[in-house]
Design an enzyme around this catalytic site. Structure first.
Site, PDB file in Angstrom:
ATOM      1  N   GLY A 258       0.764  -1.249   0.000  1.00  0.00           N
ATOM      2  CA  GLY A 258       0.000   0.000   0.000  1.00  0.00           C
ATOM      3  C   GLY A 258       0.790   1.291   0.000  1.00  0.00           C
ATOM      4  O   GLY A 258       0.201   2.359   0.141  1.00  0.00           O
TER       5      GLY A 258
ATOM      6  N   TRP B 187       2.326   2.973  -2.441  1.00  0.00           N
ATOM      7  CA  TRP B 187       1.936   3.894  -3.530  1.00  0.00           C
ATOM      8  C   TRP B 187       0.545   4.470  -3.266  1.00  0.00           C
ATOM      9  O   TRP B 187       0.299   5.649  -3.510  1.00  0.00           O
ATOM     10  CB  TRP B 187       1.936   3.169  -4.885  1.00  0.00           C
ATOM     11  CG  TRP B 187       3.290   3.004  -5.505  1.00  0.00           C
ATOM     12  CD1 TRP B 187       4.464   2.796  -4.841  1.00  0.00           C
ATOM     13  CD2 TRP B 187       3.611   3.027  -6.904  1.00  0.00           C
ATOM     14  NE1 TRP B 187       5.490   2.684  -5.756  1.00  0.00           N
ATOM     15  CE2 TRP B 187       5.003   2.818  -7.021  1.00  0.00           C
ATOM     16  CE3 TRP B 187       2.855   3.184  -8.066  1.00  0.00           C
ATOM     17  CZ2 TRP B 187       5.652   2.781  -8.249  1.00  0.00           C
ATOM     18  CZ3 TRP B 187       3.500   3.142  -9.297  1.00  0.00           C
ATOM     19  CH2 TRP B 187       4.891   2.950  -9.391  1.00  0.00           C
TER      20      TRP B 187
ATOM     21  N   ASP C 279       2.474  -0.848 -10.389  1.00  0.00           N
ATOM     22  CA  ASP C 279       3.752  -1.337  -9.840  1.00  0.00           C
ATOM     23  C   ASP C 279       3.681  -2.868  -9.807  1.00  0.00           C
ATOM     24  O   ASP C 279       4.395  -3.508  -9.050  1.00  0.00           O
ATOM     25  CB  ASP C 279       3.945  -0.749  -8.420  1.00  0.00           C
ATOM     26  CG  ASP C 279       5.376  -0.919  -7.899  1.00  0.00           C
ATOM     27  OD1 ASP C 279       6.291  -1.085  -8.718  1.00  0.00           O
ATOM     28  OD2 ASP C 279       5.562  -0.889  -6.667  1.00  0.00           O
TER      29      ASP C 279
ATOM     30  N   LYS D 204       5.706  -0.063 -13.908  1.00  0.00           N
ATOM     31  CA  LYS D 204       7.001  -0.688 -13.678  1.00  0.00           C
ATOM     32  C   LYS D 204       7.338  -1.581 -14.870  1.00  0.00           C
ATOM     33  O   LYS D 204       6.485  -2.331 -15.359  1.00  0.00           O
ATOM     34  CB  LYS D 204       6.914  -1.563 -12.426  1.00  0.00           C
ATOM     35  CG  LYS D 204       8.256  -2.201 -12.031  1.00  0.00           C
ATOM     36  CD  LYS D 204       8.074  -3.520 -11.313  1.00  0.00           C
ATOM     37  CE  LYS D 204       7.605  -3.432  -9.896  1.00  0.00           C
ATOM     38  NZ  LYS D 204       8.562  -2.860  -8.966  1.00  0.00           N
TER      39      LYS D 204
ATOM     40  N   ASP E 173      -7.451 -10.437  -8.655  1.00  0.00           N
ATOM     41  CA  ASP E 173      -6.443 -10.572  -9.719  1.00  0.00           C
ATOM     42  C   ASP E 173      -6.810  -9.603 -10.847  1.00  0.00           C
ATOM     43  O   ASP E 173      -7.934  -9.639 -11.354  1.00  0.00           O
ATOM     44  CB  ASP E 173      -6.461 -12.022 -10.232  1.00  0.00           C
ATOM     45  CG  ASP E 173      -5.321 -12.315 -11.190  1.00  0.00           C
ATOM     46  OD1 ASP E 173      -4.799 -11.361 -11.820  1.00  0.00           O
ATOM     47  OD2 ASP E 173      -4.969 -13.494 -11.330  1.00  0.00           O
TER      48      ASP E 173
ATOM     49  N   ASP F 158      -5.135  -5.582  -5.805  1.00  0.00           N
ATOM     50  CA  ASP F 158      -3.989  -6.497  -5.669  1.00  0.00           C
ATOM     51  C   ASP F 158      -4.493  -7.910  -5.415  1.00  0.00           C
ATOM     52  O   ASP F 158      -5.577  -8.117  -4.878  1.00  0.00           O
ATOM     53  CB  ASP F 158      -3.065  -6.067  -4.519  1.00  0.00           C
ATOM     54  CG  ASP F 158      -1.653  -6.620  -4.708  1.00  0.00           C
ATOM     55  OD1 ASP F 158      -0.758  -5.839  -5.073  1.00  0.00           O
ATOM     56  OD2 ASP F 158      -1.439  -7.843  -4.530  1.00  0.00           O
TER      57      ASP F 158
HETATM   58  C1  LIG Z   1       6.163  -4.463  -5.971  1.00  0.00           C
HETATM   59  S1  LIG Z   1       4.663  -4.953  -5.274  1.00  0.00           S
HETATM   60  C2  LIG Z   1       3.769  -3.444  -5.177  1.00  0.00           C
HETATM   61  C3  LIG Z   1       4.229  -2.542  -4.074  1.00  0.00           C
HETATM   62  C4  LIG Z   1       3.309  -1.344  -3.900  1.00  0.00           C
HETATM   63  N1  LIG Z   1       3.363  -0.449  -5.042  1.00  0.00           N
HETATM   64  C5  LIG Z   1       3.631  -0.544  -2.659  1.00  0.00           C
HETATM   65  O1  LIG Z   1       4.022   0.618  -2.789  1.00  0.00           O
HETATM   66  O2  LIG Z   1       3.464  -1.053  -1.560  1.00  0.00           O
HETATM   67  C6  LIG Z   1       3.905  -5.759  -6.639  1.00  0.00           C
HETATM   68  C7  LIG Z   1       2.483  -6.200  -6.372  1.00  0.00           C
HETATM   69  O3  LIG Z   1       1.882  -6.603  -7.617  1.00  0.00           O
HETATM   70  C8  LIG Z   1       0.887  -7.541  -7.292  1.00  0.00           C
HETATM   71  N2  LIG Z   1       0.430  -8.259  -8.483  1.00  0.00           N
HETATM   72  C9  LIG Z   1       1.161  -9.036  -9.316  1.00  0.00           C
HETATM   73  N3  LIG Z   1       0.375  -9.576 -10.263  1.00  0.00           N
HETATM   74  C10 LIG Z   1      -0.887  -9.124 -10.032  1.00  0.00           C
HETATM   75  C11 LIG Z   1      -2.134  -9.326 -10.656  1.00  0.00           C
HETATM   76  N4  LIG Z   1      -2.262 -10.131 -11.729  1.00  0.00           N
HETATM   77  N5  LIG Z   1      -3.228  -8.722 -10.163  1.00  0.00           N
HETATM   78  C12 LIG Z   1      -3.119  -7.913  -9.066  1.00  0.00           C
HETATM   79  N6  LIG Z   1      -1.948  -7.676  -8.419  1.00  0.00           N
HETATM   80  C13 LIG Z   1      -0.846  -8.273  -8.895  1.00  0.00           C
HETATM   81  C14 LIG Z   1       1.571  -8.424  -6.264  1.00  0.00           C
HETATM   82  O4  LIG Z   1       0.615  -9.151  -5.520  1.00  0.00           O
HETATM   83  C15 LIG Z   1       2.358  -7.411  -5.433  1.00  0.00           C
HETATM   84  O5  LIG Z   1       1.669  -7.045  -4.278  1.00  0.00           O
END
Ligand SMILES: C[S@@+](CC[C@H](N)C(=O)[O-])C[C@H]1O[C@@H](n2cnc3c(N)ncnc32)[C@H](O)[C@@H]1O
Length: 249
Positions: free
Chosen positions: A92, A94, A157, A197, A132, A116
């Protein structure tokens, strides 16, 4: 007074042969040592990372918050009153930054919708979807949470779990960034911005060039909080031009 508790690996059973016991003990120590080295390295990096300390001091849930701060300080995309979608938002960081900058918790302020795969603790002013993004109904759920209105900013991200295989990780992150870009083209209002990203690895320029058709300015940017030794970069696109409006007009 009871003696110190005997660690699990030292408990004797009547059928234990000395050799089996010592093999199990060695295995446990080997595993423990392996984990400890990894943990020690991780801990050392965390302890020496100024963004980890800053995140703690300022109450951000992740050091990643400083990546968005770095991006926004450079491109000024988050302003009070704007509607923002945060894709891949957990834990969380961002969303916290976006909510502060659009004043999502204030009367008449902006709105942040986060999605997420993992659940997230609530953040004032943020609508959180535990879902998802690849689910067929995810775009509609995000739109509903936006109040069936257009968005001003789409952030992604999103990252899949790293496999350690550079090319595989690159392609998986690029697929998520491309899906996020398709969604952004659907929901952004003219003039809107998109941030995603990406990982360096060969195909990142294709997305950059594709975005240039729909946005006035598109750039790769590496904020200070993005570790210099990582392949991570962000594509930042501003000034969305809705081609469908052009076609209609
Ligand atoms: C690098 S982390 C994000 C960190 C976040 N921006 C923060 O500031 O705390 C990447 C996130 O992308 C999510 N993610 C990856 N594939 C996803 C998908 N298909 N649907 C939703 N979330 C996804 C992961 O569960 C993970 O929590």
């Amino acid at each position: 007074m009871p003696g110190p508790r005997r660690p699990e690996g030292f408990r004797r059973s009547r059928n234990d042969s000395g050799r089996g016991r010592s093999r199990r003990l060695k295995e446990r120590l080997r595993k423990k040592r392996g984990r400890t080295t990894q943990q020690a390295r991780w801990l050392e990096r965390q302890l020496n990372d100024p963004f980890v300390q800053l995140a703690k001091e300022r109450g951000y849930r992740s050091r990643a918050a400083f990546k968005l701060i770095g991006i926004d300080d450079e491109f000024r995309i988050l302003r009070p009153g704007l509607k923002v979608v945060d894709l891949g938002a957990a834990p969380g960081g961002w969303s916290q930054v976006a909510a502060e900058r659009v004043r999502a918790a204030e009367e008449g302020g902006g709105r942040v919708v986060a999605i997420d795969l993992h659940g997230m603790e609530p953040i004032p002013g943020v609508v959180i979807l535990h879902k998802d993004f690849y689910d067929e109904d995810a775009p509609a759920a995000l739109m509903r949470a936006l109040g069936d209105d257009k968005a001003d900013v789409v952030l992604s991200d999103m990252a899949a779990h790293a496999t350690g295989h550079r090319q595989t990780d690159h392609l998986r992150v690029m697929a998520l960034a491309e899906a996020a870009a398709d969604f952004a083209r659907e929901v952004l209002r003219p003039g809107g911005a998109f941030v995603a990203k990406v990982l360096r690895g060969g195909t990142e320029n294709e997305l950059l060039h594709a975005l240039k058709r729909d946005f006035a300015k598109v750039r790769h940017f590496k904020p200070a909080a993005s570790r210099p030794d990582s392949a991570e970069l962000f594509v930042v696109a501003t000034g969305f031009r809705d081609m469908r409006d052009d076609a209609a007009g």
